[in-house]
Design a protein around this motif. Sequence first.
Motif, PDB file in Angstrom:
ATOM      1  N   ALA A  13       0.851  -1.185   0.000  1.00 36.08           N
ATOM      2  CA  ALA A  13       0.000   0.000   0.000  1.00 36.08           C
ATOM      3  C   ALA A  13       0.890   1.238   0.000  1.00 36.08           C
ATOM      4  CB  ALA A  13      -0.925   0.013   1.215  1.00 36.08           C
ATOM      5  N   PHE A  14       0.636   2.121  -1.005  1.00 35.78           N
ATOM      6  CA  PHE A  14       1.413   3.361  -1.147  1.00 35.78           C
ATOM      7  C   PHE A  14       0.449   4.539  -1.014  1.00 35.78           C
ATOM      8  CE2 PHE A  14       3.660   0.059  -3.378  1.00 35.78           C
ATOM      9  CZ  PHE A  14       4.994   0.279  -3.077  1.00 35.78           C
ATOM     10  N   ALA A  15       0.697   5.365  -0.026  1.00 34.73           N
ATOM     11  CA  ALA A  15      -0.160   6.523   0.225  1.00 34.73           C
ATOM     12  C   ALA A  15       0.606   7.805  -0.074  1.00 34.73           C
ATOM     13  CB  ALA A  15      -0.651   6.525   1.665  1.00 34.73           C
ATOM     14  N   TYR A  16      -0.127   8.792  -0.581  1.00 35.32           N
ATOM     15  CA  TYR A  16       0.489  10.092  -0.856  1.00 35.32           C
ATOM     16  C   TYR A  16      -0.588  11.163  -0.787  1.00 35.32           C
ATOM     17  CZ  TYR A  16      -1.456   9.576  -5.568  1.00 35.32           C
ATOM     18  OH  TYR A  16      -2.311   9.409  -6.626  1.00 35.32           O
ATOM     19  N   ARG A  17      -0.132  12.397  -0.708  1.00 38.38           N
ATOM     20  CA  ARG A  17      -1.046  13.531  -0.607  1.00 38.38           C
ATOM     21  C   ARG A  17      -0.997  14.313  -1.917  1.00 38.38           C
ATOM     22  NH1 ARG A  17      -1.296  16.974   4.728  1.00 38.38           N
ATOM     23  NH2 ARG A  17      -2.459  15.059   5.232  1.00 38.38           N
ATOM     24  N   SER A  18      -2.172  14.605  -2.439  1.00 35.72           N
ATOM     25  CA  SER A  18      -2.303  15.362  -3.689  1.00 35.72           C
ATOM     26  C   SER A  18      -2.681  16.795  -3.368  1.00 35.72           C
ATOM     27  CB  SER A  18      -3.368  14.719  -4.589  1.00 35.72           C
ATOM     28  OG  SER A  18      -3.526  15.461  -5.783  1.00 35.72           O
ATOM     29  N   GLU A  19      -1.895  17.729  -3.897  1.00 43.21           N
ATOM     30  CA  GLU A  19      -2.154  19.137  -3.671  1.00 43.21           C
ATOM     31  C   GLU A  19      -3.259  19.633  -4.588  1.00 43.21           C
ATOM     32  OE1 GLU A  19      -0.859  20.858  -1.289  1.00 43.21           O
ATOM     33  OE2 GLU A  19       0.420  19.187  -0.631  1.00 43.21           O
ATOM     34  N   PRO A  20      -3.974  20.692  -4.213  1.00 36.98           N
ATOM     35  CA  PRO A  20      -5.066  21.204  -5.054  1.00 36.98           C
ATOM     36  C   PRO A  20      -4.558  21.655  -6.427  1.00 36.98           C
ATOM     37  CG  PRO A  20      -5.165  22.140  -2.844  1.00 36.98           C
ATOM     38  CD  PRO A  20      -3.874  21.412  -2.933  1.00 36.98           C
ATOM     39  N   GLY A  21      -5.291  21.244  -7.479  1.00 29.51           N
ATOM     40  CA  GLY A  21      -4.962  21.633  -8.846  1.00 29.51           C
ATOM     41  C   GLY A  21      -3.755  20.930  -9.424  1.00 29.51           C
ATOM     42  N   GLN A  22      -3.199  19.963  -8.683  1.00 33.80           N
ATOM     43  CA  GLN A  22      -1.986  19.278  -9.126  1.00 33.80           C
ATOM     44  C   GLN A  22      -2.347  17.894  -9.669  1.00 33.80           C
ATOM     45  OE1 GLN A  22       1.092  19.046  -6.161  1.00 33.80           O
ATOM     46  NE2 GLN A  22       2.038  17.247  -7.110  1.00 33.80           N
ATOM     47  N   VAL A  23      -1.695  17.516 -10.788  1.00 36.34           N
ATOM     48  CA  VAL A  23      -1.877  16.185 -11.363  1.00 36.34           C
ATOM     49  C   VAL A  23      -0.702  15.330 -10.943  1.00 36.34           C
ATOM     50  CG1 VAL A  23      -2.106  14.841 -13.473  1.00 36.34           C
ATOM     51  CG2 VAL A  23      -3.151  17.111 -13.332  1.00 36.34           C
ATOM     52  N   ASP A  24      -0.968  14.271 -10.167  1.00 37.72           N
ATOM     53  CA  ASP A  24       0.084  13.386  -9.670  1.00 37.72           C
ATOM     54  C   ASP A  24       0.085  12.103 -10.487  1.00 37.72           C
ATOM     55  OD1 ASP A  24       1.137  14.745  -7.158  1.00 37.72           O
ATOM     56  OD2 ASP A  24      -1.037  14.774  -6.823  1.00 37.72           O
ATOM     57  N   ALA A  25       1.255  11.720 -10.968  1.00 36.85           N
ATOM     58  CA  ALA A  25       1.410  10.488 -11.738  1.00 36.85           C
ATOM     59  C   ALA A  25       2.380   9.574 -11.014  1.00 36.85           C
ATOM     60  CB  ALA A  25       1.918  10.793 -13.141  1.00 36.85           C
ATOM     61  N   VAL A  26       2.058   8.301 -11.009  1.00 41.20           N
ATOM     62  CA  VAL A  26       2.851   7.282 -10.327  1.00 41.20           C
ATOM     63  C   VAL A  26       3.264   6.233 -11.350  1.00 41.20           C
ATOM     64  CG1 VAL A  26       2.859   5.504  -8.539  1.00 41.20           C
ATOM     65  CG2 VAL A  26       1.682   7.680  -8.134  1.00 41.20           C
ATOM     66  N   ARG A  27       4.508   5.791 -11.283  1.00 45.14           N
ATOM     67  CA  ARG A  27       5.007   4.766 -12.207  1.00 45.14           C
ATOM     68  C   ARG A  27       5.452   3.554 -11.391  1.00 45.14           C
ATOM     69  NH1 ARG A  27       5.983   4.667 -17.510  1.00 45.14           N
ATOM     70  NH2 ARG A  27       7.583   3.275 -18.341  1.00 45.14           N
ATOM     71  N   GLU A  75       8.168  13.256 -11.484  1.00 47.59           N
ATOM     72  CA  GLU A  75       8.344  14.686 -11.298  1.00 47.59           C
ATOM     73  C   GLU A  75       8.036  15.467 -12.576  1.00 47.59           C
ATOM     74  OE1 GLU A  75       8.925  16.010  -8.446  1.00 47.59           O
ATOM     75  OE2 GLU A  75       9.198  14.107  -7.384  1.00 47.59           O
ATOM     76  N   SER A  76       8.327  14.853 -13.735  1.00 47.31           N
ATOM     77  CA  SER A  76       8.132  15.532 -15.034  1.00 47.31           C
ATOM     78  C   SER A  76       7.074  14.773 -15.829  1.00 47.31           C
ATOM     79  CB  SER A  76       9.447  15.590 -15.810  1.00 47.31           C
ATOM     80  OG  SER A  76      10.435  16.267 -15.090  1.00 47.31           O
ATOM     81  N   PHE A  77       5.838  14.997 -15.448  1.00 48.91           N
ATOM     82  CA  PHE A  77       4.740  14.314 -16.130  1.00 48.91           C
ATOM     83  C   PHE A  77       4.000  15.240 -17.090  1.00 48.91           C
ATOM     84  CE2 PHE A  77       0.255  12.900 -16.229  1.00 48.91           C
ATOM     85  CZ  PHE A  77       0.450  11.687 -16.875  1.00 48.91           C
ATOM     86  N   GLN A  78       4.010  16.503 -16.820  1.00 48.82           N
ATOM     87  CA  GLN A  78       3.283  17.452 -17.660  1.00 48.82           C
ATOM     88  C   GLN A  78       4.251  18.150 -18.616  1.00 48.82           C
ATOM     89  OE1 GLN A  78       0.416  19.803 -15.588  1.00 48.82           O
ATOM     90  NE2 GLN A  78       0.298  21.370 -17.183  1.00 48.82           N
ATOM     91  N   LEU A  79       3.946  18.071 -19.916  1.00 44.86           N
ATOM     92  CA  LEU A  79       4.774  18.684 -20.937  1.00 44.86           C
ATOM     93  C   LEU A  79       4.479  20.180 -21.016  1.00 44.86           C
ATOM     94  CD1 LEU A  79       4.423  16.002 -23.757  1.00 44.86           C
ATOM     95  CD2 LEU A  79       6.292  16.253 -22.108  1.00 44.86           C
TER      96      LEU A  79
END
Length: 823
Positions: free
Chosen positions: A53-67, A155-159
């Motif tokens: 189980a991997f937990a993380y916090r997403s900030e408002p308006g931010q797109v988080d990608a996990v690989r 860290e670099s998901f959005q072009l």
Amino acid sequence: MAGRAAPAPGALLCALLWAAAAAGGGPGDNPAPGAFGHVYRGAVNISAERVYAFAYRSEPGQVDAVRVYVNSSSENLQYPVLFVVRQQKGVLSWQVPLIFRGLYQRTYNYQEVSRTLCPTEPTPETRPSDQIIFVDVASMAPFNIAYELLVTRLESFQLETNKAFNFTASPSQPQYFLYKFPQDVDSVIINVVSDAAYPCSVVSVQDIVCPVYDLDHNVEFNGVYQSMTKQAAITVQRKDFPGEQFFVVFVIKPEDYACGGSVPSSIHGNVNRTWNLQRTKNLQVTIVPSIKKSVYVQAMFFSFLSFLSFYLGSVIVAFVHYIRVRRKASAGRLSPEDGSGMMTSSHPISASTPEGSSYGAIDESSSSGGRQLSSPERRPPAGSDTDSSVEEESDFDTMPEIESDKNIIRTKVFLYLSDLSRKDRRIVSKKYKIYFWNIITIAVFYALPVIQLVITYQTVVNVTGNQDICYYNFLCAHPLGVLSAFNNILSNVGHTMLGFLFLLIVLRRDILHRRAMEMKDIYTLDYGIPKHFGLFYAMGIALMMEGVLSACYHVCPNYSNFQFDTSFMYMIAGLCMLKLYQTRHPDINASAYSAYASFAVVISLAVLGVVFGKNDMWFWVIFSMIHVVASLALSTQIYYMGRFKIDGPDSDVGMFRRAVMVLYTDCIQQCSRPMYMDRMVLLIVGNLVNWSFAIFGLVYRPRDFASYILGIFICNLLLYLAFYIIMKLRSSEKLLPIPMFCIVATAVVWAAALYFFFQTLSSWEETPAESREKNRPCILLGFFDDHDVWHFLSAAALFFSFLVLLTLDDDLDTVRRDKIPVF
């Protein structure tokens, strides 16, 4: 409570794990807390599985990608390791070894797999939100299978716009990234480049929808995609994505066959083995804004105004000519070349001779063996050039006497125009007007199914998203509406506009000629080249249709519909040769029916060449034989008969018999000098050129069969035109300023046009991915590419070429027809 802070991700994870432990279950049901960036190693079997189980916090308006990266040393395909990733709104699963299938059901197995999880959508909330991801590792193997697991946050998901981004991908490790449209950008071009052509890859643009199709077997299920070797480009418009954002997906194919490569010899055969060869590819993606709507407007204004300037130039030339004639008329200095000389009793030709009694023929005392062939009572008045449906050619005297005279005419060393312009004008004019009406019918019946077909092609491209169907220059393909490359279509407007202008110029000449005939202008009746405008009208229609069909081809250019772009080019070249021959042989030129039948045969051969011309040797042998025999047959008719007559009843056998007799008499029996030396030189050179084409086709078998045939037509036309101009100058005839200007303009514009034509921007002779390696950016107004400039210049070049044929013999308007040599 409103003021209470949100719990930390660690506290949330501990609470979840405590709840799971309290619920009880097997060892695999207790998730182990996982940390991003840490490698986890373990083993699983049928009775032991692992859950992280991997937990993380997403900030408002931010797109988080996990690989997620996984690896297993096992090569056992019967008991793969299964990985299942559970997110808030989706599940993603795969197995290791991961199996890909290639051509002929070949399999490729990969032990290292990494996938990007579908990112969570940004929420409108003003405070952070907690997310959790479960990764299940399991296997049905009765023995332990080792694995490795690594989960990282990208860290670099959005072009970003105008910023290059480098990365690496492989078949089992696809990549995709997010792009959001800036506020002031409505369209962007995704440029992807790579230093290495292989491995073959696929670039896809997909909407923000989970799951993302990022494997070889499903990347074509959604969005727009194209294959790639070294270069790819996709134009994306904001209106196609309501969310104003999209994914750019990069997939590496397990085989290079789709991109033109070969299957590695090490895996030939249907053998299952781990794929140990390196198939990673370094890629660079850059997203740049495309052109704005104002550029579309500028390009359309440029296109139309450029060719409207030709209309203005034509009006100026016509006005200057009108002023010149009016001044001479007011000064009483009318000259024959103005076309305004009236028949008077002092003229060398008897003024009492009825206009129709000997059309084109001079008094037989001065004519070279010509004699009056029909009585004046059977001839119509000068202006009665009508198109009555009851006036068929069979209703008039078709002059059987010319058959009895043909031996006399053809054995004369020097033929003059009066010998070959003795038929009644109505018969000849009606004969050539058939060219005009027939080509309109052909154009309608040919163009309608073509338009329907290319609309279907464009619809298929838009519906399936498969951009490998059409061979555009993707670096300069500007869409408009449903059209993917509007610039390639707009650039063909020149053919249509200049074709219509040429029709207007011919119509003006036709009207002036009719008026002169009604006024019994002696220089119109008995001087100069007989004026027949049917072929000129047909040439104008052919030029307009070339623009229409070229535009249709460029709706979706590919191998199967290239014939649309060349069919009327064949007809233009053929009509120009016929017109050039008709100039000095007005009575014995080919009929419209035989000429269009010949064009139909050529287009049929072009279609057969598209189907069979790739690798079938038998087709090239048959075609080369037909080409050589046709060249010899036509040469025999032109040389020995002095005329171009395809539809004679004895043409099949008689022409060859005459050829044998000429060769035997001139070369074997007497070894004499050829009777028509100039004509012989032309035909020898022409046959050498055509035989060279035949040998080239037989040896190299070019895939672009349509262009090959077009090259044959153009070379023959240029050869005949050069011969005509040389013979004209040898006969002490002159070139007036207007035809001289047109000749120079034709040469210059054709040279410039051909330069841009050979700047290959795409090629359907190769795979779509290989073709894209030739793509180049726009060079004109940021809207048109090299091929569009070719369209502009070739339209102008064809227009000037037509004007050359129209004005080339204007200097003969004051020369008696029995003084104009035939060559």
